[in-house]
Design an enzyme around this catalytic site. Structure first.
Site, PDB file in Angstrom:
ATOM      1  N   ARG A 173       0.600  -1.017   0.405  1.00  0.00           N
ATOM      2  CA  ARG A 173      -0.167  -0.267   0.096  1.00  0.00           C
ATOM      3  C   ARG A 173       0.935   1.540  -0.079  1.00  0.00           C
ATOM      4  O   ARG A 173       2.112   0.574   0.314  1.00  0.00           O
ATOM      5  CB  ARG A 173      -0.878  -0.251   1.137  1.00  0.00           C
ATOM      6  CG  ARG A 173      -2.151   0.620   1.115  1.00  0.00           C
ATOM      7  CD  ARG A 173      -3.387  -0.135  -0.076  1.00  0.00           C
ATOM      8  NE  ARG A 173      -4.734   0.524   0.752  1.00  0.00           N
ATOM      9  CZ  ARG A 173      -4.867   1.730  -0.303  1.00  0.00           C
ATOM     10  NH1 ARG A 173      -4.437   2.792  -1.176  1.00  0.00           N
ATOM     11  NH2 ARG A 173      -6.081   2.081  -0.083  1.00  0.00           N
ATOM     12  N   GLY A 431     -12.860  15.940   0.841  1.00  0.00           N
ATOM     13  CA  GLY A 431     -14.326  15.697  -0.208  1.00  0.00           C
ATOM     14  C   GLY A 431     -14.095  14.200   0.506  1.00  0.00           C
ATOM     15  O   GLY A 431     -15.314  13.473  -0.647  1.00  0.00           O
TER      16      GLY A 431
END
Ligand code: SRM
Ligand code: SF4
Length: 512
Positions: A173, A431
């Site tokens: 990751r 967001g």
């Protein structure tokens, strides 16, 4: 079973696209294989944007946010060549992203970057992201350690001097590293997978300088975690090899099945800290002493805005406020000019998405203060604007739920007409729950979501309160869920009066 991204990486290493760029350009971006287009190109910093197909985003690497004026000019020219589509952003990792890039220009852009010693390699997907560090390194009269060459060495180790390094291009990751040499935790060390924080070694009567190590900090949509002590102390000379050792352990043993459970902390959870520490020492080939009993990051966090003396007598640095980090080609040319004309051709970026121009001589300050760009990017912004940070949001981001940057600036401007403040209030916008705008570190944080108003779906936010930065940093908690953005102004007026000692401006009367 391996997840989709693991399968993509197994089929072809992300970095392989570096050799195929000329061929991709010849073919045209519309004919690039979907996996290459949407995923592997991120290994060289090229991001396909669904909202602007054909206009790509380029994520640079700007270690510690330090740039030369010549580098800034090259970035400005890349953006200028994008004409009306050109948009630049300073990111929450002291970095720069450029948007509106035509794929056909990529080879030329990469040549231009290389000529000034910049790279975008390994800046996205399962790579080590831009390394953050004290933006005042070498300038700060109170700094403990000048981290500049260390940060560059770590970046060079990870990227093979910017050429790309297959050793670290298939991590489970993303991986974030911060190296602090200052007293004010200017990088938010606690939210990084690996952080080096200044600490003097306990057993040495001469107090040798070094770093305590924190590991496992991260934000994701499903879980956020503060980094925890590895209980190890390193000298500056050991930092590069410790980074290498931890990355190898993460690469070889990190969990790869579920992408929501692949960040370093999940491995530490699975193993326990004792085993993780032992594996790191085994990889290093020697034992590290236990952590020093206390770290030296004991100052309140500075935002570096305004004009301040440097450690070098007669020199000052100027911190300019860049609202939500958004900049144009013209702005960037101006920044480079200012750095050349008033400073020593150097610029710096902060994790608050702001800009610093160092090395201004006292004799030049009066004329510097007359520069018209300081109207747009002030040294002393208003108290609410000062701490405003925002992620990209749905104007460009593929994962966004709501628009952020414009909304953030508009809301703060409105609130300032209504309220008087005693102190800055740091507002961070994201967001979506991925938390790129670090909402949990804000005094107030917003995470975009879909809310309901009169039975209809509308843009909304979950509200976070209580993030503390600097000494004993703590993450904020969610206090309200699904507040429609159109109701946010009055919700915030209420919050700021109740929690932040705001008062109505003279003449402003609120209906109860
Ligand atoms: Fe981020 C994904 C933008 C800092 C957590 N982030 C994305 C993508 C790439 C999604 C996409 O492909 O559209 C966004 C690109 C949008 C665009 O067009 O700009 C994006 N992240 C950003 C930036 C630009 C926000 C900003 O406006 O400053 C920041 C770039 C930093 C850089 O220069 O490298 C940015 N992202 C962060 C941070 C903050 C930090 O590093 O301190 C975080 C939370 C900290 C962390 O990672 O632990 C963050 N971004 C994520 C995640 C969630 C990671 C996870 O483990 O789940 C994603 C989604 C993912 O990786 O699956 C993501
Ligand atoms: Fe995009 Fe969400 Fe990150 Fe904002 S927080 S940049 S919307 S992924």
């Amino acid at each position: 079973m391996a997840n989709k991204i693991e399968m993509i990486k197994t089929a072809k290493d992300g970095l392989a696209v570096r050799e195929e760029l000329e061929e991709f350009v010849r073919r045209g971006w519309e004919h690039i294989d979907r996996e290459d287009l949407e995923h592997r190109l991120k290994w060289v910093g090229i991001f396909f944007r669904k909202s602007t197909p054909g206009k790509f985003m380029l994520r640079l690497r700007v270690p510690q946010g330090i740039l030369t004026a010549a580098q800034m000019q090259v970035l400005a020219q890349i953006l200028a060549d994008c004409e009306a589509d050109g948009v630049g952003d300073i990111t929450t990792r002291q970095n720069i992203q450029l948007r509106g890039i035509d794929f056909a220009n990529i080879p030329h852009i990469f040549q231009a970057l290389e000529q000034v010693g910049l790279t975008s390699v390994q800046s996205g997907m399962d790579n080590v992201r831009n390394i953050t560090s004290s933006p005042l390194a070498g300038l700060d009269p109170d700094e403990l350690y000048d981290t500049r060459s260390l940060v560059q060495e770590v970046q060079d180790m990870i990227t093979n001097g910017g050429k790309g390094n297959p050793e670290f291009t298939n991590l489970p990751r993303k991986f974030n590293i911060a190296i602090n040499g200052c007293r004010d935790n200017s990088t938010h060390a606690e939210i990084n997978d690996l952080a080096f924080i200044p600490a003097y070694e306990q057993s040495n009567p001469n107090l040798t300088f070094g770093f305590n190590i924190l590991v496992g900090g991260f934000f994701s949509s499903k879980r956020v975690a503060t980094a925890i002590p590895l209980d190890a102390w390193v000298t500056p000379a050991q930092v590069v090899e410790v980074c290498r050792a931890i990355l190898r352990v993460f690469r070889d043993h990190g969990l790869r099945e579920n992408r929501q459970q692949s960040r370093l902390m999940w491995l530490i959870d699975a193993w326990g800290m004792a085993k993780f520490r032992a594996e790191v020492m085994a990889q290093l080939g020697y034992d590290l002493p236990p952590a020093a009993p206390q770290d030296e990051m004991r100052w309140p966090k500075q935002d570096h805005l305004g004009l301040h003396p440097q450690k070098q007598s007669g020199l000052y640095y100027a911190g300019l406020h860049i609202p939500v980090g958004r900049i144009s080609a013209e702005d960037m040319f101006e920044f480079a000019r200012l750095a050349n004309q008033y400073g020593q051709g150097e610029l710096r970026l902060t994790v608050e998405q702001n800009l610093i121009i160092p090395h201004i001589t006292d004799a030049k300050i009066p004329s510097f203060l007359q520069e018209s760009i300081l109207q747009k990017f002030p040294l002393q912004p208003t108290l609410l604007m000062r701490g405003l940070v925002s992620c990209t949001g749905n104007q460009f981001c593929n994962l966004a739920i709501i628009e952020t940057k414009n909304r953030a600036v508009d809301l703060v401007s409105e609130l300032e007409t209504l309220l008087q403040l005693k102190q800055p209030i740091r507002i961070h916008w994201s967001g979506c729950p991925n938390s790129c705008g670090q909402p949990q570190v804000g005094d107030i944080g917003f995470i975009g979501c879909k809310a309901k108003k009169n039975g209809k779906p509308v843009d909304g936010v979950d509200i976070y309160l209580g993030g503390k930065v600097g000494h004993e940093a703590t993450l904020g908690n969610c206090v309200r869920k699904g507040v429609p953005c159109e109701d946010l102004k009055w919700t915030l007026v209420d919050l700021m009066i109740r929690h932040f000692e705001a008062i109505p401006r003279p003449g402003v009367i609120f209906e109860s």
